[in-house]
Design an enzyme around this catalytic site. Structure first.
Site: not given
Length: 267
Positions: A124, A2-6, A8, A26, A71
């Site tokens: 979050c 779930c990395a977008a937009p990248g 981290k 993602d 994430d």
């Protein structure tokens, strides 16, 4: 995942100073393109983006990662100041569905971490169900299962799903195919070997194989059996009743131990 937009992933790649390898995943092509654009913009050379579903096990990735950052999608209640519309869109049912999604993803991606590696889980939001309870559950159930495996001298490895399948008596009849009506007997125990329920006093229980009419652990196990066969399965909660509380003897997130007998099938 779930990395977008990248952001981290890019930070990790930069900390490695060109060494190592970072794979940012993602779900959609659109999100993968966002990551790829940021890779090109920053010029990092030790990072790639790929499209993967975090709820589906990637067997090629099992125990390959030193660090996995999960994430995950969440209710976002920790950033209401920036996303004020969430207070009008988020409902109790939506939040519960997010918790279930997070748990499925965590159960899947934790298997990508090497022994001794690190799983970082981030959200979050501020709800205990999405944070502390997810983390606690992720830590507790594997420990319970490991203790049961050790105490009972079980030497089989889990399937990709996390199910432990132990054949106790080989069957001599037909194997099961999708669409078969199968007839089973089962005895369900908790992880402490206390009997919860048994069908042995009644007629065998019928269900259509492949139509998810039984819990996922039983469905999967029957697929390994032949008519006349018996097995014992250790069922992680995600393959059992999940976060549903059945009664006082079977609370939410229970690990199950089930003795199965495939009595017959109709094709």
């Amino acid at each position: 995942v779930c990395a977008a937009p990248g952001g981290k992933s890019l930070h990790m790649a930069q900390l490695l100073h060109g060494t190592g390898h970072v794979q940012a995943r993602d779900l959609t092509d659109y999100k993968v393109q966002m990551i790829q654009e940021n890779i090109a913009r920053t010029g990092v050379t030790n990072m790639v983006a790929s499209r993967k579903d975090a709820t589906v096990l990637d067997e090629a990735s099992v125990e390959k990662a030193d660090i996995v950052i999960a994430d995950l999608p969440c209710s976002g209640l920790g950033v209401l100041a920036k996303k004020t519309d969430l207070k009008y869109k988020m409902t109790e049912e939506t939040q519960k569905s997010l918790v279930a999604l997070q748990r499925t993803m965590l159960e899947t991606v934790q298997s990508y971490v090497k022994p001794g590696g690190t799983l970082i889980y981030s959200t979050c939001t501020i709800t205990k169900q999405e944070n502390e309870e997810n983390a606690q559950r992720l830590n507790e159930e594997p420990q319970r299962i490991a203790k049961y495996i050790n105490d009972n001298n079980i030497d089989v490895l889990p399937k990709a799903s996390g199910l432990y399948y132990i054949e106790t008596e080989g069957g001599k009849g037909d194997s099961v195919q999708i669409g078969d009506i199968v007839y089973v007997h089962y005895s369900i125990y908790d992880i402490n070997n206390s009997l919860i329920e048994s069908s042995k006093e009644y007629q065998p229980i019928p269900f259509v194989y492949g139509e998810n009419q039984m819990i996922a652990g039983i469905e999967e196990a029957v697929g390994y059996m032949k008519v006349g066969g018996k097995s014992r399965i250790i069922v992680p909660s995600e393959l059992g009743f999940g976060d549903i509380k059945i009664d006082e003897n079977l609370p939410a997130n229970s690990t199950l131990v089930i003795d199965l007998e495939l009595v017959d099938l109709q094709r």
